[in-house]
Each structure stands twice: as structure tokens, then as C-alpha cells.
Design a protein around this motif. Structure first.
Motif, PDB file in Angstrom:
ATOM      1  N   GLN A 191       6.069   1.898  27.696  1.00  0.00           N
ATOM      2  CA  GLN A 191       5.592   0.531  28.183  1.00  0.00           C
ATOM      3  C   GLN A 191       3.942   0.834  28.667  1.00  0.00           C
ATOM      4  N   LYS A 192       3.387  -0.290  28.461  1.00  0.00           N
ATOM      5  CA  LYS A 192       1.946  -0.521  29.099  1.00  0.00           C
ATOM      6  C   LYS A 192       1.991  -1.444  30.011  1.00  0.00           C
ATOM      7  N   LEU A 193       1.850  -1.371  31.236  1.00  0.00           N
ATOM      8  CA  LEU A 193       1.528  -2.283  32.306  1.00  0.00           C
ATOM      9  C   LEU A 193       0.435  -3.151  32.134  1.00  0.00           C
ATOM     10  N   ASP A 194       0.403  -4.514  32.270  1.00  0.00           N
ATOM     11  CA  ASP A 194      -0.452  -5.271  32.118  1.00  0.00           C
ATOM     12  C   ASP A 194      -1.288  -5.325  33.550  1.00  0.00           C
ATOM     13  N   PHE A 195      -2.278  -4.439  33.429  1.00  0.00           N
ATOM     14  CA  PHE A 195      -3.198  -4.114  34.501  1.00  0.00           C
ATOM     15  C   PHE A 195      -4.388  -5.420  34.606  1.00  0.00           C
ATOM     16  N   ALA A 196      -4.965  -5.927  33.483  1.00  0.00           N
ATOM     17  CA  ALA A 196      -5.770  -7.004  33.449  1.00  0.00           C
ATOM     18  C   ALA A 196      -5.100  -8.451  33.951  1.00  0.00           C
ATOM     19  N   GLY A 197      -4.011  -8.268  33.769  1.00  0.00           N
ATOM     20  CA  GLY A 197      -3.208  -9.704  34.221  1.00  0.00           C
ATOM     21  C   GLY A 197      -2.839  -9.444  35.692  1.00  0.00           C
ATOM     22  N   ALA A 198      -2.654  -8.226  36.040  1.00  0.00           N
ATOM     23  CA  ALA A 198      -2.237  -8.025  37.398  1.00  0.00           C
ATOM     24  C   ALA A 198      -3.584  -8.247  38.606  1.00  0.00           C
ATOM     25  N   ALA A 199      -4.898  -7.870  37.920  1.00  0.00           N
ATOM     26  CA  ALA A 199      -6.068  -7.739  38.549  1.00  0.00           C
ATOM     27  C   ALA A 199      -6.523  -9.244  38.654  1.00  0.00           C
ATOM     28  N   LEU A 200      -6.416 -10.115  37.211  1.00  0.00           N
ATOM     29  CA  LEU A 200      -6.803 -11.455  37.482  1.00  0.00           C
ATOM     30  C   LEU A 200      -5.749 -12.119  38.375  1.00  0.00           C
ATOM     31  N   LEU A 201      -4.650 -12.065  38.561  1.00  0.00           N
ATOM     32  CA  LEU A 201      -3.706 -12.677  39.295  1.00  0.00           C
ATOM     33  C   LEU A 201      -4.092 -12.492  40.738  1.00  0.00           C
ATOM     34  N   SER A 202      -4.359 -11.251  41.236  1.00  0.00           N
ATOM     35  CA  SER A 202      -4.443 -10.850  42.360  1.00  0.00           C
ATOM     36  C   SER A 202      -5.848 -11.511  42.989  1.00  0.00           C
ATOM     37  N   SER A 203      -6.875 -11.448  41.974  1.00  0.00           N
ATOM     38  CA  SER A 203      -8.185 -11.986  42.516  1.00  0.00           C
ATOM     39  C   SER A 203      -7.996 -13.381  42.714  1.00  0.00           C
ATOM     40  N   VAL A 227     -11.197 -20.570  37.391  1.00  0.00           N
ATOM     41  CA  VAL A 227     -11.401 -19.717  36.452  1.00  0.00           C
ATOM     42  C   VAL A 227     -10.608 -18.414  36.377  1.00  0.00           C
ATOM     43  N   LEU A 228     -10.459 -17.629  37.421  1.00  0.00           N
ATOM     44  CA  LEU A 228      -9.593 -16.555  37.261  1.00  0.00           C
ATOM     45  C   LEU A 228      -8.330 -16.878  36.860  1.00  0.00           C
ATOM     46  N   LEU A 229      -7.519 -18.005  37.292  1.00  0.00           N
ATOM     47  CA  LEU A 229      -6.047 -18.246  37.187  1.00  0.00           C
ATOM     48  C   LEU A 229      -6.055 -18.658  35.609  1.00  0.00           C
ATOM     49  N   VAL A 230      -7.021 -19.658  35.310  1.00  0.00           N
ATOM     50  CA  VAL A 230      -6.947 -19.727  33.880  1.00  0.00           C
ATOM     51  C   VAL A 230      -7.244 -18.451  32.678  1.00  0.00           C
ATOM     52  N   ALA A 231      -7.857 -17.670  33.250  1.00  0.00           N
ATOM     53  CA  ALA A 231      -8.209 -16.284  32.567  1.00  0.00           C
ATOM     54  C   ALA A 231      -6.825 -15.564  32.401  1.00  0.00           C
ATOM     55  N   PHE A 232      -6.271 -15.666  33.628  1.00  0.00           N
ATOM     56  CA  PHE A 232      -4.752 -14.803  33.721  1.00  0.00           C
ATOM     57  C   PHE A 232      -3.911 -15.401  32.758  1.00  0.00           C
ATOM     58  N   VAL A 233      -3.789 -16.796  32.503  1.00  0.00           N
ATOM     59  CA  VAL A 233      -2.889 -17.350  31.727  1.00  0.00           C
ATOM     60  C   VAL A 233      -3.184 -17.014  30.239  1.00  0.00           C
ATOM     61  N   PHE A 234      -4.533 -17.035  29.955  1.00  0.00           N
ATOM     62  CA  PHE A 234      -4.924 -16.780  28.523  1.00  0.00           C
ATOM     63  C   PHE A 234      -4.261 -15.111  28.303  1.00  0.00           C
ATOM     64  N   VAL A 235      -4.580 -14.161  29.152  1.00  0.00           N
ATOM     65  CA  VAL A 235      -4.517 -12.943  28.968  1.00  0.00           C
ATOM     66  C   VAL A 235      -2.884 -12.562  28.905  1.00  0.00           C
ATOM     67  N   GLU A 236      -2.132 -13.346  30.017  1.00  0.00           N
ATOM     68  CA  GLU A 236      -0.677 -13.202  29.646  1.00  0.00           C
ATOM     69  C   GLU A 236      -0.259 -13.688  28.514  1.00  0.00           C
ATOM     70  N   ARG A 237      -0.683 -14.660  27.862  1.00  0.00           N
ATOM     71  CA  ARG A 237      -0.112 -15.220  26.477  1.00  0.00           C
ATOM     72  C   ARG A 237      -0.462 -14.215  25.308  1.00  0.00           C
ATOM     73  N   LYS A 238      -1.383 -13.254  25.321  1.00  0.00           N
ATOM     74  CA  LYS A 238      -1.705 -12.381  24.492  1.00  0.00           C
ATOM     75  C   LYS A 238      -1.143 -10.932  24.841  1.00  0.00           C
ATOM     76  N   ALA A 239      -0.896 -10.870  26.158  1.00  0.00           N
ATOM     77  CA  ALA A 239      -0.485  -9.394  26.536  1.00  0.00           C
ATOM     78  C   ALA A 239       0.925  -8.881  26.074  1.00  0.00           C
ATOM     79  N   ALA A 240       1.324  -7.639  25.572  1.00  0.00           N
ATOM     80  CA  ALA A 240       2.407  -7.164  25.096  1.00  0.00           C
ATOM     81  C   ALA A 240       3.707  -7.262  26.032  1.00  0.00           C
ATOM     82  N   GLU A 241       3.046  -6.787  27.109  1.00  0.00           N
ATOM     83  CA  GLU A 241       4.044  -6.508  28.386  1.00  0.00           C
ATOM     84  C   GLU A 241       3.572  -7.427  29.589  1.00  0.00           C
ATOM     85  N   PRO A 242       3.539  -8.681  29.555  1.00  0.00           N
ATOM     86  CA  PRO A 242       2.971  -9.384  30.487  1.00  0.00           C
ATOM     87  C   PRO A 242       3.650  -9.553  31.968  1.00  0.00           C
ATOM     88  N   ILE A 243       2.620  -9.475  33.028  1.00  0.00           N
ATOM     89  CA  ILE A 243       3.394  -9.422  34.504  1.00  0.00           C
ATOM     90  C   ILE A 243       4.456 -10.782  34.481  1.00  0.00           C
TER      91      ILE A 243
END
Length: 489
Positions: A191-203, A227-243
Motif C-alpha cells: 500500500q502507498k500511504l497518502d503523504f500529500a493528503g496527510a500534509a495538506l490536512l495537518s497544515s 485553500v489548504l483544505l480545499v486542496a486536501f479534498v481534491f487530493v483525497e478524491r484522486k488518491a489510491a489510498e486516501p487518508i
């Protein structure tokens, strides 16, 4: 294959949550004394928000990791981190040091809260879970009974540092039980953890907290958070294993539970943070008396939760959610209307008791509704998502109220913040000039009064959200929301 010893693991999970519950009541009791010794009233809220912020950020990450790699290793890591940081918190010699170690403590608590509740969902069927989750809340009642008294006695006869040390033996006992008696089968796949989603959510969450605390002074954090949370939602919709899989919010039960949970948690954490401060700083009560104001809430919660567990299969989720949130509105309304400088101590006790009963009905029904909406493979992330929204509600609520309090105390530039620290000491500011003491007491009372109205507003908004919870059809006398998948072992 070795099997899990269910009674012992249930006891271990109860110990894990007992630490979290005891931490809340003991620290709330001790904080006014901590401020009087270390100073830093302007950082008062950060002792709570730093803990909640770090646990909030990590909750969905831990939930996802527990689905991928199993519950046991994630929970062991969280408890170990919690024990170490509790000991370090007790050694703190400054407010900044305490806040830093409380941040690390929250990193451990994020795993403890989420994974413990997820394991309960794994070990028990729906019929068993309705009763166990209710009875499980009894640990909060026990902590509510012994926490304020223990905290008050420790502060009086030892030192506030010891309120953190008490977590160490309980944590070690919990680790021993989990290592010896909890066994699980996990089918690990690459599995590949969604590091981009985790970083956007945290920040995004950090920016949101700073924005909320800066209301009226500095609003930069709010647009950055958006801006960051909207980007998080966008990334999660595309991620293979979303947070946090966005698909789970297509289920109305999860969406409404998230909104209502965030709002009632804002009210709950606000009350447990600022009612003791009001009793000690405005009414002149002792640390033990101030902490005792929380006891009716934390005793009422498990009693109502146990009743809710027995009623759930007969009444369904919706009546318990709406009824519980209605009681919460009454309790917080009494708090906002009647907590005045000369108020009787019966007022906060009655208000907190009603509030706790309401939360007991609501929290149990919402959690079980979420867990029964998905199968095992998503139960960890669904539970984590629910806990995430509950925790972020508490973080933002306490942060907003902390900003309100500091702005009131700093409104008069002639009054130094050090004088406010002295107001919370054992002499309650008796050494201050009379005019300064009156000004400071008035500012503290005004700030806390505003906060009590904010607590009431959060409870009303949660009740409004609860009205939209979907009706669930009955099937053979059992209430379910979607599919209740069995645990894998």
C-alpha cells in the motif's frame, strides 16, 4: 493460531480510555495552579489545544494505518508515546515546555482514542456492541469521580507535576495486556500511504486554528486554511489510498454524525476547560472545588451511555441523538444564563450534569451508527473520521474561546498579564491593588461569560444538525444503518 482473550483486551482498552479521561479531569483541575506557578495565562488555552490539535491531525492517519497494518502495532506505539510524554510533561519547568510535551502527548492520544474504539467495533457484533459501548463509557464515570479529587489532593499535598506522572503505571499495565493477549490476523498488501493528503490536512488544521484564535486581530490563517483544505479534498478524491475516503460521506449517517460530533465536542471541551477556570478565578473556589464542577458531566455521561446502549436496538439512533442534544442545549443554556459572579455552585453542577447526560445519549448513538455503516475494511478509517471531526470541533472551540479570553484580559493596557496569573494563585490576587483586582476580575468574568454563550450556541447548532439524522428502518427487531460486517478473526 492464538486467539484474542476478549475480556482481558476489553479491560486493556478500558484502561487506555481511562488514561485519556483521567488526564482531562486532572489537568483541568490543576491548570489554574499551573498558571499561577509558571505564568502564561495568555497561553492557558494552548495547554489544551496543543494536545487536541496534535491528536486531531493524527486521528485519520492512525485510522488508515490500522486498516492497512493492523490495530495492535498502531495502538502500542500510541500508548508508548503517551506514557513517555506524560512523564516529560510532569518534568516541565515552563509553560512553553509543558505545551511542547502536551503536543507530543496528543500524538499518542490520537492512536489510543481511535484504535481502541475501532477494536471494540471489531471484537463485538452489533447487538453486543450496543451494550458494550454503553457499559464501556463507565470508565469515564470512574475517572470523573476520582479525577477531580485526585487532582485537587495532588496539587494541595504534592505538586501539579504529579498529575501527569499518574499515567505511567496505568499505561505500562495496558501495554502488558495488549502484548500478551491481543492477537489479530491482518492481510498486509503493498500500500502507498497518502503523504500529500496527510500534509495538506495537518497544515490546513493548524492554519484554521490560528485563524480562529486570531479573530478580530489577524485573520490571515482563515483564507490559508480554506485553500489548504480545499486542496486536501481534491487530493483525497484522486488518491489510491486516501487518508479520509470522500466516498464515506455519501452516507448521511456519517455526514450528520461528523457535523453534530464536531459541534457538541466544541461545547464539551469548552465547558471542561473554562468552567473550572470560572469557579477558581471568578468565584474564588479551590482547585479541588473547581475540578469537581466537571464531575456531574462525566458521571452523567456514562450513566446515560449505558442506558442508551440498552435502548438503541429498540428505539434506533435518531431518538437518542435528538433527545440527547436537546438535553445538552438545556444544560448549556443554564450555564450561559445563570453563571454570574455571585452564582451558587449548584448552577454549574446542575448545568454540567444535564450536559453530560445529553452527551452520553448522543455520543454512543453517533459512534455506533458510524461503525455499523461500513464493513471491517473501512471501520478503522470511518471511526477515525468521526473522532477527527469530534476532536477538531474541540480544538477550534477551545481555541476560539481562548482568543476571546485573552482579548478581554488585554483590553486594558494598564493591567499586565502577570497580574492575571496572580489572580489564579492560591491567594486569588489578594496582593494586587484593589483597582487592578476589580478590573482584572471584571475582564475575566466578561470573557468567560462570552465563552459560555459560545458553548450554548455550539450545542444549539449540534441539535439543529441532529434533526437531519436519517430515519433507519427496523429489520427483525434490530436496528442497523447499513451492513454490519463481522470482524476478521
Amino acid at each position: 493460531m492464538r486467539t484474542t482473550h476478549r475480556p482481558l483486551i476489553t479491560a486493556a482498552l478500558a484502561l487506555s480510555l481511562f488514561m485519556a479521561a483521567l488526564e482531562m479531569t486532572v489537568v483541568s483541575t490543576a491548570m489554574p495552579t499551573v498558571v499561577s506557578e509558571l505564568g502564561g495565562l495568555q497561553s492557558y488555552a494552548w495547554v489544551f489545544t496543543a494536545y487536541m490539535l496534535s491528536s486531531t491531525i493524527t486521528v485519520p492517519i492512525y485510522g488508515k494505518l490500522s486498516d492497512l497494518y493492523g490495530r495492535k502495532p498502531i495502538l502500542l506505539f500510541g500508548i508508548g508515546l503517551f506514557i513517555a510524554s506524560s512523564f516529560a510533561s510532569g518534568l516541565s519547568t515552563s509553560m512553553n515546555m509543558l505545551i511542547a510535551f502536551r503536543t507530543v502527548q496528543g500524538l499518542g492520544a490520537g492512536a489510543m482514542q481511535t484504535v481502541s474504539l475501532t477494536i471494540i467495533g471489531d471484537l463485538y457484533t452489533l447487538e453486543e456492541r450496543a451494550k458494550v459501548q454503553g457499559a464501556f463509557s463507565g470508565v469515564w464515570g470512574l475517572a470523573g469521580l476520582v479525577g477531580p479529587l485526585t487532582g485537587g489532593l495532588i496539587v494541595k499535598y504534592l505538586s501539579w507535576h504529579w498529575v501527569f506522572f499518574i499515567n505511567v503505571p496505568v499505561g505500562l499495565a495496558t501495554l502488558g495486556l495488549l502484548l500478551g493477549f491481543f492477537h489479530e490476523q491482518v492481510q498486509r498488501k503493498p500500500q502507498k500511504l497518502d503523504f500529500a493528503g496527510a500534509a495538506l490536512l495537518s497544515s490546513g488544521v493548524v492554519a484554521l486554528l490560528f485563524g480562529v484564535q486570531g479573530l478580530g486581530r489577524n485573520l490571515l490563517g482563515l483564507p490559508v486554511a480554506l485553500v489548504l483544505l480545499v486542496a486536501f479534498v481534491f487530493v483525497e478524491r484522486k488518491a489510491a489510498e486516501p487518508i479520509i475516503p470522500m466516498s464515506i460521506f455519501k452516507l448521511p449517517a456519517i455526514t450528520i454524525s461528523s457535523v453534530a460530533g464536531a459541534l457538541f465536542s466544541a461545547a464539551m471541551f469548552g465547558a471542561t476547560t473554562y468552567v473550572p477556570l470560572y469557579v477558581q478565578g471568578v468565584l474564588g473556589g479551590s482547585p479541588t472545588l473547581a475540578g469537581g464542577m466537571i464531575t456531574p458531566m462525566i458521571v452523567g455521561w456514562p450513566v446515560a451511555s449505558m442506558v442508551a446502549g440498552r435502548l438503541l436496538l429498540r428505539t434506533g439512533f435518531r431518538p437518542l441523538i435528538i433527545g440527547g442534544l436537546g438535553l445538552s442545549v438545556i444544560g448549556t443554556g443554564l450555564m450561559a444564563l445563570l453563571l454570574k459572579p455571585n452564582a451558587s455552585l449548584l448552577v454549574p453542577q446542575l448545568a454540567m450534569g444535564l450536559f453530560g447526560v445529553g452527551l452520553g445519549f448522543t455520543a454512543t448513538a453517533l459512534l455506533i451508527a458510524v461503525q455499523t455503516s461500513v464493513g471491517w475494511e473501512l471501520r478503522g478509517v470511518a471511526t477515525a473520521s468521526h473522532m477527527f471531526f469530534r476532536t477538531i470541533g474541540g480544538v477550534l472551540g477551545v481555541g476560539l474561546m481562548g482568543g476571546v479570553l485573552v482579548s478581554q484580559l488585554m483590553k486594558d493596557p494598564r493591567v499586565p498579564i502577570a497580574a492575571a496569573n496572580e489572580l489564579l494563585g492560591p491567594e486569588h490576587g489578594r496582593g494586587l491593588p484593589p483597582e487592578m483586582l476589580r478590573t482584572l476580575s471584571g475582564a475575566l468574568g466578561t470573557g468567560l461569560s462570552i465563552n459560555f454563550w459560545l458553548i450554548c450556541a455550539a450545542a444549539v447548532a449540534a441539535f439543529a444538525a441532529g434533526l437531519f439524522f436519517p430515519k433507519v428502518k427496523r429489520d427483525s427487531g434490530t436496528t442497523v444503518s447499513v451492513t454490519d460486517a463481522a470482524a476478521p478473526h
